[in-house]
Motif scaffolding. Structure first.
Motif, PDB file in Angstrom:
ATOM      1  N   VAL A  23      -1.575  -5.872   8.988  1.00 20.60           N
ATOM      2  CA  VAL A  23      -1.456  -6.359   7.612  1.00 20.60           C
ATOM      3  C   VAL A  23      -2.779  -6.999   7.203  1.00 20.60           C
ATOM      4  O   VAL A  23      -3.210  -7.989   7.805  1.00 20.60           O
ATOM      5  N   TYR A  24      -3.390  -6.427   6.191  1.00 22.14           N
ATOM      6  CA  TYR A  24      -4.699  -6.887   5.721  1.00 22.14           C
ATOM      7  C   TYR A  24      -4.519  -7.699   4.446  1.00 22.14           C
ATOM      8  O   TYR A  24      -4.138  -7.161   3.412  1.00 22.14           O
ATOM      9  N   GLU A  25      -4.773  -9.008   4.559  1.00 27.75           N
ATOM     10  CA  GLU A  25      -4.727  -9.878   3.383  1.00 27.75           C
ATOM     11  C   GLU A  25      -6.113 -10.051   2.781  1.00 27.75           C
ATOM     12  O   GLU A  25      -6.297  -9.971   1.570  1.00 27.75           O
ATOM     13  N   ARG A  61      -0.890   0.009  -0.381  1.00 29.08           N
ATOM     14  CA  ARG A  61      -0.926  -1.351  -0.933  1.00 29.08           C
ATOM     15  C   ARG A  61       0.486  -1.669  -1.406  1.00 29.08           C
ATOM     16  O   ARG A  61       1.028  -0.976  -2.277  1.00 29.08           O
ATOM     17  N   VAL A  72      -0.577  -6.826  -0.203  1.00 27.23           N
ATOM     18  CA  VAL A  72      -1.339  -6.664   1.036  1.00 27.23           C
ATOM     19  C   VAL A  72      -1.516  -5.170   1.289  1.00 27.23           C
ATOM     20  O   VAL A  72      -0.838  -4.329   0.689  1.00 27.23           O
TER      21      VAL A  72
END
Length: 388
Positions: A23-25, A61, A72
């Motif tokens: 998970v890329y914040e 996304r 995220v």
């Protein structure tokens, strides 16, 4: 885990329950999540239901449930991303060191690698990807719990056919006997790597490569001495220093009055001090106005300030004060390659031919000795008259 493989069909892979998702914040906020339809992921942007992720392609996304307004990215796990998000059971190697290890060990698909010091499995995932799909990684850790956790992790990430994890004290026992002569490369991350050099030499095939990671230069010195004593060549030690830069756009203040050059005779500028001071004050006021405009987010004001010859909007890069990593030395060496005879008609000979030549030489020496003995006997008989 994303591994090199042939395309199985059109379109990206879809996320399923139980899959590992990164998970890329933001650049500094990345987390590993195993998808569970009953689970949820919460952060400062809002709450995300795992069931909303199922069926989405990696790279999507996704937005949180109302009333949140955050989003995220759901990334496919790679070896590099796993290094950033894994749970640290021990100190780990980061991408800068890992890339140098894989390059200098000359790892390609099909190679066999031995690793001692599994730890958190950061390097192991990259080794497995480098030798996939037909190679293999044998990794060992002296700590039973760490070895068990690493094995479970490899299985969950789909690396069962590429990685074999074991519990063994390599410093005291060396590598297993069945691995002798079977490895293309060996990597050691141990307190005393010099103690394992004899076992590594027995395992590495001719032309194979060796690497050890050590945080202290005294460890490096003892390891290099052991490598030299056991027939390794091309011994060298490298240190990787990683520096990251911050890139930003800033307003630079210039003062035309201050940048005028002196005349050919080197005399001072003809303008008076009062005029120069007034120009400097005016430039400072304009600079403050430009900064205020930029801080207020007024693009029009910032553009007007940028158009002024006293200011310059410039993209700048400056080094960060801290970097993710740690000090360590990588020592590389190559296993000695015995001379190989050529049999392609270029002047060399095969092993069978060499043995045949040696046999012929021995037969010739024996025949010469026998002939000499007979000649001595004939001479003796002649002198005594027995031959008349």
């Amino acid at each position: 885990m994303v591994l090199p493989q042939a395309a199985t069909g059109p379109g990206p892979k879809l996320i399923q329950e139980g899959d590992l998702v990164v998970v890329y914040e933001s650049y500094n906020a990345i987390k590993a999540v195993y998808v569970d339809k009953k689970g949820q992921y919460a952060n400062r942007f809002g709450n995300f239901q795992h069931k909303d992720w199922v069926g989405q392609p990696y790279g999507s996304r996704v937005h949180c449930r109302p009333p949140g307004r955050g989003w995220v990215y759901l990334l496919a796990p790679t070896a590099e991303l796993w290094t950033q998000v894994l749970r640290h059971r021990t100190q780990i190697l980061y991408v800068a060191d890992i890339s140098l290890v894989i390059a200098n060990l000359a790892l390609t698909p099909g190679k066999v690698v031995l690793e001692s010091g599994t730890g958190s499995g950061s390097l192991t995932h990259s080794l497995a990807r480098a030798v996939a799909p037909h190679g293999h990684v044998h990794t060992f850790d002296f700590h039973q719990l760490r070895a068990d956790e690493a094995r479970a992790e490899f299985d969950r990430h789909g690396l069962t056919g590429l990685v074999t994890g074991g519990h063994r004290n390599i410093e005291e026992q060396g590598f297993p006997q069945e691995l002798h002569g079977q490895a293309d490369a060996v990597f050691l991350d141990l307190p005393g790597p010099w103690r394992v050099v004899p076992s590594a030499a027995a395992c590495i095939r001719p032309g194979g490569n060796f690497c050890s990671f050590s945080p202290c230069i005294e460890q490096v010195q003892r390891t290099c001495e052991a490598l030299d004593q056991h027939g390794f060549t091309d011994i060298r030690t490298l240190e990787v220093l990683l520096r990251t830069y911050e890139v930003s756009t800033e307003t630079l203040h210039t003062n035309a009055a201050q940048t005028q050059q002196p005349n050919k005779q080197g005399k001072k500028r003809s303008r008076g001090a009062a005029a120069a001071a007034a120009a400097a004050d005016e430039a400072a006021a304009d600079a403050a106005a430009a900064d205020a405009a930029a801080a207020d987010g007024s693009e029009a004001a910032a553009a007007a300030a940028a158009a002024d010859p006293g200011f310059l909007r410039q993209v700048l890069a400056k080094p960060c004060m801290d970097a993710r990593g740690h000090t360590g030395y990588l020592t590389f060496a190559r296993r000695f390659v015995a001379a190989v005879a050529l049999d392609n008609g270029s002047g060399g000979s095969s092993d069978a031919e060499e043995e045949e030549d040696a046999g012929e030489q021995q037969a010739g020496v024996a025949a010469a000795a026998d002939g000499e003995e007979r000649q001595q006997h004939t001479d003796s008989a002649y002198e005594s008259g027995a031959g008349i």
